[in-house]
Every structure is written in C-alpha cells, then in structure tokens.
Write an enzyme that holds these catalytic residues in place. Structure first.
Site, short mmCIF file in Angstrom:
data_model
loop_
_atom_site.label_atom_id
_atom_site.label_comp_id
_atom_site.label_asym_id
_atom_site.label_seq_id
_atom_site.Cartn_x
_atom_site.Cartn_y
_atom_site.Cartn_z
CG ASP A 1 -1.92 0.86 1.30
OD1 ASP A 1 -2.25 1.27 0.15
OD2 ASP A 1 -2.18 1.18 2.43
CG ASP B 1 0.95 7.65 -3.59
OD1 ASP B 1 0.67 8.41 -4.50
OD2 ASP B 1 0.36 7.67 -2.41
N GLY C 1 -8.88 5.67 1.31
CA GLY C 1 -9.70 6.49 2.49
C GLY C 1 -11.12 6.45 2.62
CB ALA C 2 -12.78 3.72 1.41
CG ASN D 1 -6.97 0.95 -0.22
OD1 ASN D 1 -7.35 0.01 -1.06
ND2 ASN D 1 -6.02 1.39 -0.57
CG ASP E 1 -5.05 1.32 7.95
OD1 ASP E 1 -5.08 0.58 8.96
OD2 ASP E 1 -3.69 1.94 7.73
CB THR E 2 -9.19 4.58 9.47
OG1 THR E 2 -8.19 5.42 9.03
CG2 THR E 2 -9.75 5.36 10.86
P1 13P Z 1 -8.68 4.76 5.82
O1 13P Z 1 -7.82 5.78 6.44
O2 13P Z 1 -10.03 5.49 5.29
O3 13P Z 1 -8.87 3.60 6.61
O4 13P Z 1 -7.88 4.48 4.18
C1 13P Z 1 -7.20 3.49 4.13
C2 13P Z 1 -6.37 3.55 3.03
O5 13P Z 1 -6.47 4.38 1.86
C3 13P Z 1 -5.17 2.69 2.74
O6 13P Z 1 -4.50 2.81 1.79
O1 G3H Z 2 -3.13 4.86 3.45
C1 G3H Z 2 -2.57 4.76 4.55
C2 G3H Z 2 -2.54 3.53 5.37
O2 G3H Z 2 -3.80 4.07 6.17
C3 G3H Z 2 -1.49 3.08 5.98
O3 G3H Z 2 -1.26 3.82 7.15
O4 G3H Z 2 1.20 4.31 6.89
O5 G3H Z 2 0.25 4.48 9.25
O6 G3H Z 2 0.52 2.25 8.10
P1 G3H Z 2 0.22 3.75 7.85
ZN ZN Z 3 -4.55 4.73 0.73
#
Ligand code: 13P
Ligand code: G3H
Ligand code: ZN
Length: 307
Positions: A81, A103, A209-210, A252, A254-255
C-alpha cells in the site's frame, strides 16, 4: 483457485468490490481472514511501507503465508500500500507480494508517469500487478500529508493509464485518509468517477480513504479514555454505490480496523483491570475485526459468496 486478474474484472462485471484491509500484525490478519471466511469473500491484505518496516520484511511473508495455509478456501492477495519509490516496490515484488501500489500522486504528472512506468516494467516481468494513483487525497498518507483534495482529472487519467500500462488506478473523488474525513455530511464526486469510467471503460479503479469510522467504536473509545471526538468517515451507502454501480474494484480500509481493535482493547482493559495476559484482549479484538470485516464484505462491498 482464481487469481487477482480474474477478480479485477469479475468485480466490475458482477458489481462488487474487494476489500483491501491493512494489517500490521498477525492478529489483524487473522481477524480479517476469519471475516472473509464468514462472508466467503476474496480480498487483499495490504501492507503499508510503515507496516512493512514495523513487522520487518522477514516476518511479513511468513505471516501472510501462514494465513494462506490456515484459510486455503479463501482467495486473498498480498498488496503493498502506498509504495513511494521504485526501490520499495522492487523490494515488495522480490519478497513475493502479488500486487504493489506505486504512489506518485504527489509528483508532477510526467514524473508520476515515469516512476509508475518504471515499476510496471519491473513488476510485469514477475507477474505482479501495479496500482498507481492520480489526484491527491486530503489527509495523511504514509510520509505524505496534504491539506486538500485534488480530484482526479478524467482526461489525464486516460493518458496516464495509456502511457504507464498500470493495472489499476486509485482515484481522488472526495475520500481522505484517517478518522476525520468530513466536517458535515459525507459526499463523493460520482460525476467525476463516471467521467473517468467513460474515458477508461471496464478499467479497475481503486478507492482509498474509504473507512466509514463506525460511531459505535468512536463512542467506546471516547468512553474508555480515548480522545477522538469528531471522528467521521464515509457514509456506507456511498461505499455501496461505489462498489455496485461503478468500476471500483478495490476499497481500502485501515482506520476502521484500528478503531475496532482499539475500542475492544480499551473496553476490555478497563473492565478487566486485573488482566495482564495479552491473549485475552487480542482474542476479543480478533473476533471484533472478523465480525466487522464479514459485515462490510456482505453489506457494503457486496463481495459475499464471490470466491
Ligand atoms: P482509511 O484511513 O480511510 O482507512 O484509508 C485507508 C487507505 O486508503 C489505505 O491505503
Ligand atoms: O493509506 C495509508 C494507510 O492507512 C497506512 O497507514 O502508513 O500508518 O501504516 P500507515
Ligand atoms: Zn490509501
């Protein structure tokens, strides 16, 4: 077993998206896999540059390969990522990742093209897929911080894909990274997305960022000593539209996983002050992540029963 190439097209044809879930340890990946097993969904397991550094390159593949052994019935793929350089993408490819993201979105257009093409040329020789990004998401991306969105230009997107030969493209249509995405109601620029789709028919697109930032987690975290007031994510209805009515093949998240993990952890520690066995709270966290992922796959990404 079907490969990632299959799902890149199948998700568009059959109106669903693959969740791309970030993990930073065995527990998160285990929870994600358990969730995908419940919903019977293909997915991508994403590792950011920071996560790669945190786990260490000698740990990442063994953790992923162990998960593959534990969940042989689920198709899932290892993805880098937000790789920011050719070197980090090459490292991931050489380690055995299935897919990498280069990226170059913060670079001038021509430089983004040159960098992406260099990664594509290397990756394709090793049968690895390349995601690129055009446009800038507000918020914090690993090492890159931007204060405002720069939406993807549909005409430029076409030129970019043609010149780089990338396999998928991350677009900026109003989402942003992190837990504070919108001041008021969340909105996405589906009009821009539609234009991109007209210029690039059936081309796999990616939504970053979803996270939807579930308010139940925000409340638990704030009630148990955390401080994340005002955290807001993307409305799940918008994510559902992106998954089922557009060519978004990968979404994606993550959060949300971090929130699920921390809400469980804070609550468990507060309610069990005598506990100092980390397996106890990690077990609850794994279960919460599994339920979250299963629900997301089935009810938002529409990826249930697509294996
Ligand atoms: P979130 O912060 O919305 O979870 O986005 C994660 C992301 O885009 C990882 O590449
Ligand atoms: O898009 C970013 C991801 O949320 C990754 O976050 O670099 O803190 O692991 P990180
Ligand atoms: Zn991202």
């Amino acid at each position: 077993m079907k490969d990632l190439k299959f799902y890149m097209q199948d998700s568009i044809k059959n109106h669903y998206a693959l969740g791309a879930y970030n993990f930073v340890n065995m527990e998160m990946l285990k929870g994600i896999c358990q969730g995908a097993k419940i919903s019977k969904s293909p997915f991508l397991a994403s590792v950011s540059e920071g996560a790669l550094e945190y786990m260490g390159e000698n740990f990442v593949l063994p953790i992923f390969n162990s998960a593959k052994k534990e969940f042989p019935e689920i198709p899932f793929f290892l993805h880098l990522d937000h790789g920011k350089s050719f070197e980090i993408c090459k490292k991931a490819i050489d380690l055995g990742f299935n897919s990498v993201m280069i990226d170059g979105s913060s670079l001038p257009f021509e430089e983004n093209i040159a960098l992406t093409k260099k990664v594509v040329d290397y990756a394709h020789k090793k049968n690895v897929f390349v995601e690129a990004e055009l446009g800038v998401l507000a918020g914090i991306e690993d090492n890159v911080k931007s204060d405002k969105n720069i939406f993807t230009n549909p005409l430029k997107a076409k030129e970019f894909v043609e010149k780089t030969n990338c396999d998928s493209l991350a677009v900026a249509i109003g989402t942003s990274h992190g837990a504070y995405k919108f001041k008021g109601k969340s909105t996405l620029r589906f009009d821009i997305l539609k234009e991109i789709e007209e210029k690039l028919p059936n081309f796999p697109l990616v939504l970053h960022g979803a996270s939807s930032v579930p308010q139940k987690y925000v409340e638990i975290i704030n009630n148990y000593g955390g401080k994340i007031e005002g955290a807001v994510g993307v409305d799940e209805k918008l994510l559902q539209t992106a998954s089922t009515e557009h060519n978004i093949y990968k979404i994606n998240t993550d959060t949300d996983l971090r929130l699920a993990y921390f809400a469980t952890l804070r609550k468990h520690l507060a309610e069990n002050p005598q506990n100092f066995d980390l397996r106890k709270f990690n077990q609850v966290a794994i279960k919460e992540i599994a339920n979250f992922v299963a629900d997301k796959n089935a009810n938002v990404f529409n990826s249930a029963n697509k294996i």
